[in-house]
Design an enzyme around this catalytic site. Structure first.
Site, PDB file in Angstrom:
ATOM      1  CG  ASN A 279      79.586 116.500  93.064  1.00  0.00           C
ATOM      2  OD1 ASN A 279      78.498 116.815  93.553  1.00  0.00           O
ATOM      3  ND2 ASN A 279      80.547 117.377  92.821  1.00  0.00           N
TER       4      ASN A 279
ATOM      5  CE  LYS B 102      79.916 118.529  89.381  1.00  0.00           C
ATOM      6  NZ  LYS B 102      80.801 119.121  88.395  1.00  0.00           N
TER       7      LYS B 102
ATOM      8  CG  HIS C 261      83.474 120.419  93.632  1.00  0.00           C
ATOM      9  ND1 HIS C 261      83.328 121.296  92.590  1.00  0.00           N
ATOM     10  CD2 HIS C 261      83.484 119.173  93.090  1.00  0.00           C
ATOM     11  CE1 HIS C 261      83.231 120.604  91.454  1.00  0.00           C
ATOM     12  NE2 HIS C 261      83.328 119.316  91.728  1.00  0.00           N
TER      13      HIS C 261
ATOM     14  CD  GLU D  99      81.070 122.373  89.974  1.00  0.00           C
ATOM     15  OE1 GLU D  99      80.218 121.914  90.740  1.00  0.00           O
ATOM     16  OE2 GLU D  99      81.424 121.793  88.918  1.00  0.00           O
TER      17      GLU D  99
ATOM     18  CD  GLU E 199      86.323 116.614  91.065  1.00  0.00           C
ATOM     19  OE1 GLU E 199      85.661 115.653  90.687  1.00  0.00           O
ATOM     20  OE2 GLU E 199      85.818 117.698  91.412  1.00  0.00           O
TER      21      GLU E 199
ATOM     22  N   GLY F  89      83.159 118.933  83.670  1.00  0.00           N
ATOM     23  CA  GLY F  89      81.983 119.298  82.878  1.00  0.00           C
ATOM     24  C   GLY F  89      82.300 119.739  81.461  1.00  0.00           C
TER      25      GLY F  89
ATOM     26  CB  SER G 125      85.131 114.843  81.450  1.00  0.00           C
ATOM     27  OG  SER G 125      84.722 116.195  81.422  1.00  0.00           O
TER      28      SER G 125
HETATM   29  P1  13P Z   1      81.970 115.939  85.556  1.00  0.00           P
HETATM   30  O1  13P Z   1      82.137 114.439  85.737  1.00  0.00           O
HETATM   31  O2  13P Z   1      80.571 116.322  85.156  1.00  0.00           O
HETATM   32  O3  13P Z   1      83.038 116.502  84.682  1.00  0.00           O
HETATM   33  O4  13P Z   1      82.170 116.583  87.008  1.00  0.00           O
HETATM   34  C1  13P Z   1      83.278 116.228  87.746  1.00  0.00           C
HETATM   35  C2  13P Z   1      83.124 116.763  89.104  1.00  0.00           C
HETATM   36  O5  13P Z   1      83.200 117.954  89.328  1.00  0.00           O
HETATM   37  C3  13P Z   1      82.866 115.803  90.192  1.00  0.00           C
HETATM   38  O6  13P Z   1      82.980 116.407  91.428  1.00  0.00           O
END
Ligand code: 13P
Length: 249
Positions: A10, A12, A95, A97, A167, A173, A213
């Protein structure tokens, strides 16, 4: 039944169209694999050059979001038809976010999931608890509710092809990866929930990813758990390390 692993990046809000093609060229040889499905979920503006760049490889392109209407006065949105015509196979839906910054609710997630299936896009349906919820001991209840609403009116045949990404928000992150026990416990609970909604065969077909992560160091142990069928990877999917995650064995 052996489920094929699916490892998705992903990206982002990272990578301009030019950078996207450069990154794909770098990663192409590193993520070559006959054993797992590999998906790059990229920003909407990168989709067309990304689809062209992965032609002839094992990489599928996914979107990071879409709207649940076909077309119309929805300024700034991308429709499922636009995605399929561009060559997109997967779409991340719900997601954390998007839930946090763009006010997506379980109900809009459900509408998007239904629309994705209607357009032969495979949804990667995200769920996950906050740190407060984990500390309150309501993780499983919360995840079950997210999943039940996300799959409302989805048929068993459709659900069997879905991908669910667990997640934990506190792991995204932060560099704070869930323990394999924590990740396996929730992924197993998601499968139980799907068996309750549908049946065991459907639940056994669904692929459940862990995200939060994930790095080359943690991938092998996570992906070897009984109910973890791969990963949804943020930061590490933008680096050559993603090749190691794909070839984690
Ligand atoms: P990270 O791997 O950067 O923690 O992000 C995970 C994520 O949100 C994947 O959709």
């Amino acid at each position: 039944m052996a489920r094929r692993k699916i490892i998705a990046g992903n990206w982002k809000m990272n990578m301009t169209p030019t950078e996207a093609v450069e990154l794909i060229e770098t990663l192409k040889p590193l993520v070559a694999s006959d054993e797992v499905d590999v998906v790059f979920c990229v920003p909407a503006i990168d989709i067309i050059p990304a689809v062209a760049a992965v032609k002839g490889t094992n990489i599928a392109i996914g979107a990071e979001n879409m709207y649940f209407e076909e077309s119309g006065a929805y300024t700034g949105e991308t429709s499922p038809k636009m995605l399929t015509e561009a060559g997109v196979k997967y779409v991340i839906i719900g997601h954390s976010e998007r839930r946090e910054y763009f006010a997506e609710s379980d109900e809009t997630v459900n509408k998007k999931v239904l629309k994705a299936f209607a357009h032969n896009l495979t949804p990667i349906v995200c769920c996950g608890e906050s740190l407060t919820q984990r500390e309150q001991g309501i993780t499983i209840d919360w995840i079950r509710q997210q999943i039940k609403i996300a799959f409302l009116n989805v048929s068993a045949d459709q659900a069997a092809t879905a991908v669910i990404a667990y997640e934990p928000i506190w792991a995204i992150g932060t560099g704070k990866v869930a323990t394999t026990e924590q990740a396996q416990e929730v992924c197993a609970a998601i499968r139980v929930c799907m068996a309750e909604i549908y049946d065991q065969a459907t639940a056994d077909a669904i692929r459940i990813q862990y995200g939060g992560s994930v790095t080359a160091a943690s991938a092998a142990e996570l992906f070897s758990q009984a109910d973890i069928d791969g990963g949804l990877v943020g930061g590490a999917s933008l680096k050559p390390d993603f090749g190691k995650i794909v070839n984690y064995k």
